[in-house]
Design an enzyme around this catalytic site. Structure first.
Site, short mmCIF file in Angstrom:
data_model
loop_
_atom_site.label_atom_id
_atom_site.label_comp_id
_atom_site.label_asym_id
_atom_site.label_seq_id
_atom_site.Cartn_x
_atom_site.Cartn_y
_atom_site.Cartn_z
N SER A 1 3.62 -2.13 10.04
CA SER A 1 5.07 -2.24 10.17
C SER A 1 5.61 -3.64 9.86
O SER A 1 6.56 -4.10 10.48
CB SER A 1 5.53 -1.77 11.55
OG SER A 1 5.12 -0.43 11.78
N GLY B 1 5.23 1.29 4.54
CA GLY B 1 6.59 1.82 4.36
C GLY B 1 7.54 0.90 3.61
O GLY B 1 8.27 1.33 2.70
N GLU C 1 -5.19 -4.75 10.57
CA GLU C 1 -4.16 -3.75 10.79
C GLU C 1 -4.41 -3.03 12.11
O GLU C 1 -5.22 -2.09 12.16
CB GLU C 1 -4.18 -2.71 9.65
CG GLU C 1 -3.91 -3.29 8.28
CD GLU C 1 -3.28 -2.26 7.35
OE1 GLU C 1 -2.16 -2.52 6.89
OE2 GLU C 1 -3.88 -1.20 7.11
N ASN D 1 0.88 -1.17 0.00
CA ASN D 1 0.00 0.00 0.00
C ASN D 1 0.92 1.21 0.00
O ASN D 1 1.49 1.57 1.02
CB ASN D 1 -0.89 -0.02 1.25
CG ASN D 1 -1.72 1.25 1.37
OD1 ASN D 1 -1.77 2.06 0.44
ND2 ASN D 1 -2.37 1.43 2.51
N TRP D 2 1.05 1.81 -1.18
CA TRP D 2 2.00 2.92 -1.32
C TRP D 2 1.50 4.19 -0.64
O TRP D 2 2.26 5.14 -0.49
CB TRP D 2 2.25 3.22 -2.80
CG TRP D 2 3.01 2.14 -3.54
CD1 TRP D 2 3.43 0.92 -3.06
CD2 TRP D 2 3.44 2.20 -4.91
NE1 TRP D 2 4.08 0.22 -4.04
CE2 TRP D 2 4.11 0.99 -5.19
CE3 TRP D 2 3.33 3.16 -5.92
CZ2 TRP D 2 4.66 0.71 -6.45
CZ3 TRP D 2 3.87 2.88 -7.17
CH2 TRP D 2 4.53 1.68 -7.42
P1 13P Z 1 3.25 0.44 7.56
O1 13P Z 1 3.72 -0.89 6.96
O2 13P Z 1 3.99 1.62 7.04
O3 13P Z 1 3.16 0.35 9.03
O4 13P Z 1 1.76 0.63 7.02
C1 13P Z 1 0.88 -0.42 7.15
C2 13P Z 1 -0.34 -0.07 6.41
O5 13P Z 1 -1.08 0.82 6.80
C3 13P Z 1 -0.63 -0.81 5.18
O6 13P Z 1 -1.91 -0.51 4.73
#
Ligand code: 13P
Length: 250
Positions: free
Chosen positions: A212, A234, A166, A9-10
């Protein structure tokens, strides 16, 4: 056996040129992946990503979709617009949409139903906030969000979609749920689906972990029996990191 699915997910990152560069680096690197590989990119990057990913195992995803067929909804994109661009997956109900853009369980449900009806595969996001976990509400919250998001769908439709668990406190914070916490909460979601739609639906639906996830923790998370992949923020923005996550079992 559920085939794992790992999606980037960019978020609001990358111009079309940068998107093409990233996907060109990913194409040879993730060629032999055992999981489904998806990149959920800003709409302005759809064409560049489709072109760069041509002939590869990388599939295109969007980060949101509107539920109306068409009409006076300034700034929104319809299911037909997405599918016409080659989009196959769409993230719905991400916590950032809920937190910053007024997304509710009811609008998440409308989006999920429109996406399914139009042939897109939703990646439906659910997850508790920090204080909800601390107060013992995690299971109730994720179960409620899941039930609300899936209202009105058939068991068959639910079997084919993707849910992303999430925990909000783990998104972009560097904090990850432990392997066991993630597995346990995903199992709560799966059991809720089993109670309502039957064990065969619960056994088929793929549930990702997101928050993360990175090259350092992917192996442990993916070793858990309930975790069917990841939704990566990220770590999906750099080719070596996303490659390491996608190729976690190599
Ligand atoms: P991170 O991997 O940057 O924590 O983001 C997770 C996310 O929200 C994927 O949709």
């Amino acid at each position: 056996m559920r085939k794992p699915i790992i999606a980037g997910n960019w978020k609001m990152n990358k111009t079309p040129e940068e998107a093409a560069e990233l996907v060109k680096a990913l194409v040879p690197a993730v060629k032999g992946a055992d999981c489904d590989v998806v990149v959920c990119v800003p709409a302005v990057c759809f064409a560049a990503v489709m072109e760069a990913a041509k002939g590869s195992n990388i599939r295109l995803g969007a980060q949101n979709v509107h539920f109306a067929k068409s009409g006076a909804y300034t700034g929104e994109l319809s299911v037909d617009m997405l599918t016409a661009c080659g989009v196959e997956y769409v993230v719905i109900g991400h916590s950032e949409r809920r937190q910053y853009f007024g997304e509710t369980d009811a609008t998440v449900n409308l989006r999920v139903k429109a996406a399914v009806a139009g042939g897109l595969t939703p990646i439906v996001c659910v997850g508790e906030k920090k204080e909800e976990r601390e107060n013992g509400y995690t299971d109730a919250i994720v179960e409620y969000q899941t039930r609300m998001a899936l209202t009105g769908l058939t068991g068959e439709q639910i079997s084919a979609l993707v849910i992303a668990y999430e925990p909000v406190w783990a998104i972009g914070t560097g904090l990850t749920a432990t392997d066991e916490q993630a597995n346990e909460t995903i199992s709560v979601i799966r059991k809720a689906i089993a109670r309502q739609y039957g064990q065969h639906v619960a056994d088929a639906v793929r549930i990702q972990y997101g928050g993360s996830m990175n090259p350092g923790n992917v192996k442990g998370l993916m070793a858990q029996p309930e975790i069917d992949g990841g939704l990566i923020g990220g770590a999906s923005l750099k080719a070596p990191d996303f490659t390491a996550v996608v190729m976690y079992n190599k």
